[in-house]
Design a protein around this motif. Structure first.
Motif: not given
Length: 160
Positions: A19-35
């Protein structure tokens, strides 16, 4: 991580960004079941232990509120207060502790506040350093004057 669409109990991380302020992480995830894809946000939480023993999440807003009181009537802008609160949060997080005493948060405010406005600093320090008499104020003022002399800096002129 459960998929928010089909509730499948697993997902795959596609992309991670701080994240911009360095206090966290943004993650993009994908479901293997529904895609389908979804985003999660992760942040390390810091808890503040109050004198009563009660624990609550660290709040930059509470820091701002306390500092705003100390700066009442002083020539300090909201932007300066926001930067100060950010510095305090960075200091608290840099300690690496999951829990921090409320008193330590107050002490983390002192240095950036002293740099911002010495009168507000004295107001705030009188609470967090538990000043009990005029002698405590005089000692703090003498220390500030000694620092000014050592740096060859003239103290700010009083406006009253």
């Amino acid at each position: 991580m459960h998929c928010p669409f089909c509730r499948h109990p697993d997902s795959r991380v596609v992309d991670s960004r701080t994240l911009d302020d360095g206090t966290g992480v943004r993650r993009r995830r994908q479901c293997p079941e529904c895609g389908r894809r979804f985003t999660t946000m992760e942040s390390a939480s810091v808890s503040v232990v109050k004198r009563s023993g009660v624990t609550e999440p660290f709040s930059r807003t509470k820091v701002l509120s306390g500092v705003r009181k100390a700066c009442q009537g002083r020539p300090v802008t909201e932007d300066q207060l926001a930067l100060l609160a950010q510095r305090v949060e960075e200091t608290v997080r840099a300690s690496g502790c999951a829990e921090i005493e409320a008193h330590e948060v107050g002490l983390a405010v002192l240095e950036p506040l002293r740099e911002l406005d010495e009168v507000a600093y004295l107001r705030f320090a009188s609470v967090y350093r538990a000043f009990e008499s005029l002698d405590d104020f005089e000692a703090a003022i003498a220390l500030l004057r000694a620092e000014h002399e050592a740096l060859g800096v003239e103290p700010a002129a009083s406006s009253g």
